[in-house]
Design a protein around this motif. Sequence first.
Motif, short mmCIF file in Angstrom:
data_model
loop_
_atom_site.label_atom_id
_atom_site.label_comp_id
_atom_site.label_asym_id
_atom_site.label_seq_id
_atom_site.Cartn_x
_atom_site.Cartn_y
_atom_site.Cartn_z
N VAL A 40 -11.93 13.50 73.09
CA VAL A 40 -12.69 13.09 72.77
C VAL A 40 -13.85 13.78 70.54
O VAL A 40 -14.31 15.35 71.46
N VAL A 41 -13.76 13.16 70.68
CA VAL A 41 -13.97 13.78 68.85
C VAL A 41 -15.85 13.69 68.76
O VAL A 41 -16.00 11.97 68.53
N SER A 42 -16.60 14.45 68.22
CA SER A 42 -18.05 13.57 67.63
C SER A 42 -18.30 14.22 66.38
O SER A 42 -17.77 15.20 65.90
N ASN B 123 -18.66 16.96 65.39
CA ASN B 123 -19.04 18.17 64.75
C ASN B 123 -17.63 19.12 66.07
O ASN B 123 -17.87 20.20 66.32
N HIS B 124 -17.17 18.24 67.35
CA HIS B 124 -16.70 19.30 68.35
C HIS B 124 -16.01 17.69 68.89
O HIS B 124 -15.80 16.66 69.06
N ILE B 125 -14.42 19.13 70.08
CA ILE B 125 -13.69 18.26 69.82
C ILE B 125 -13.81 18.36 71.33
O ILE B 125 -13.68 20.09 71.96
N ASP B 126 -13.16 17.49 72.53
CA ASP B 126 -13.23 17.84 73.82
C ASP B 126 -12.12 16.94 74.45
O ASP B 126 -11.50 16.39 73.85
N VAL B 127 -10.62 17.71 74.69
CA VAL B 127 -10.00 17.76 75.48
C VAL B 127 -9.86 17.04 76.77
O VAL B 127 -11.18 17.41 77.84
N THR B 128 -10.19 15.72 76.77
CA THR B 128 -9.91 14.77 78.52
C THR B 128 -8.72 15.51 79.78
O THR B 128 -8.07 16.10 78.78
N GLU B 129 -8.71 15.74 80.82
CA GLU B 129 -8.04 15.96 81.52
C GLU B 129 -6.88 14.87 81.66
O GLU B 129 -5.71 15.83 81.81
N LYS B 130 -6.47 13.49 80.41
CA LYS B 130 -5.67 12.48 80.50
C LYS B 130 -4.86 13.98 79.31
O LYS B 130 -3.43 13.47 78.91
#
Length: 453
Positions: free
Chosen positions: A412-414, A416-423
Amino acid sequence: MCSLVQKYNIPGPRYTSYPTVPYWNMETFSGRKWKSTVQQSFNEGNASEGISLYIHLPFCESMCTFCGCHKRITKRHDVESPYITSVLKEWRLYCDLFETRPRIKELHLGGGTPTFFSPDNLKRLINGIFRNADHADNYEFSFEGHPNNTSREHLQTLYDVGFRRVSFGVQDYNEFVQRAIHRVQPFEKVKEVTDWAREIGYTSIGHDIIFGLPFQKMEHVEQTILKTKDLMPDRLAFYSYAHVPWLKGNGQRGYKDTDLPTGEEKRAQYEKGKRLLAEVGYHEIGMDHFSLSGDTLYKSMQSGALHRNFMGYTASKTQLMIGLGASSISDSWYSFAQNVKSIEEYQHLVENDIIPIYRGHILTSEDQVVRKHILNLMCHFESSWAGQDMYFDKLNEVKDRLREMETDGLVVVSENHIDVTEKGRPFIRNICMAFDVLLHRNKPETQLFSMTV
């Protein structure tokens, strides 16, 4: 998941460093610059956090074909003492660069097979290191033990000089798979050394398990995990076999690609193993690592202190990591350097008062920012570029490369940020590759890395 495995199973780095070794720039590197960055990093970090030492002990009595480490196969143990003499001389060459005595926070013996060396010689090595150094607060010393040749005396001797963590290479308990990789060791032997370590007082015992090995089936992985549950080591490395037969001297040409599980089969092995481990209380740590809640690795993940370097995941960061021994890699935070791989050349250079490096890389400002992002992703599955210190010119290109991964639900990319999902966690190497500007700037014409799945 199968379609994603097919899509993302490509050659890629494991990111124990950035830039990765094939992209080191030798044109800007020199021994003088390396020494300067070592001194700078030591002055900035020794008093507050100490330094790390990795000592490469390269000898093994037999070849394990799953291994990609630099090693020398021999049954001659008269090589031990001269090699230790060289390592201690190399350490003194580094100590001559320092204005004060170093404080050692982390010390790890790797290989090769560290327990190839006799307990007395290992004691001589560690005592020799501390003739020129002090222990930092909350230090952690660890070593890799081969279950077949780690004696109770090895464990007791290293415990007596400060070691509290040991990892044993298990790989797989199926005898047919063991024979294929030239690493035959019964469960009873692993249980024996694990029990000895607990009785002596080791506070962190680890096992290394590999999936995707030649001739390995799902039932073999299940059997290995179930036997591991009987012993409950404090931490586990459960990682993918790296098939790199083009590297000289690893013996992997002895079986064919068709003898290996497919990418889909490997991912299924990992997912099944992960589920079995979670059922008995293991927590996933970064990429391919698991630990119980009482282990320092889990606690460091919870506190945000988890770090990754050439030794893999560590419970804390030191700014300076010095690698001693043939082929060892050092990290001053501002640069990397690797020692010569030939044992004879290594000993010759050290005997002539030369720090035995043969290649390295001075990190640019862009390298340092990208490195932080990849470290954040590898350790915390997220990163941010909200601050100016985390911005770099190629960031928009990185975002472009992440778009398809976002569509596939991996990140998930906003703004200013990136989060790696469980998938997305199983594809963390691919996600880091999106940030690897050097890889995309100079795409290799031949395969350099193992497959990401």
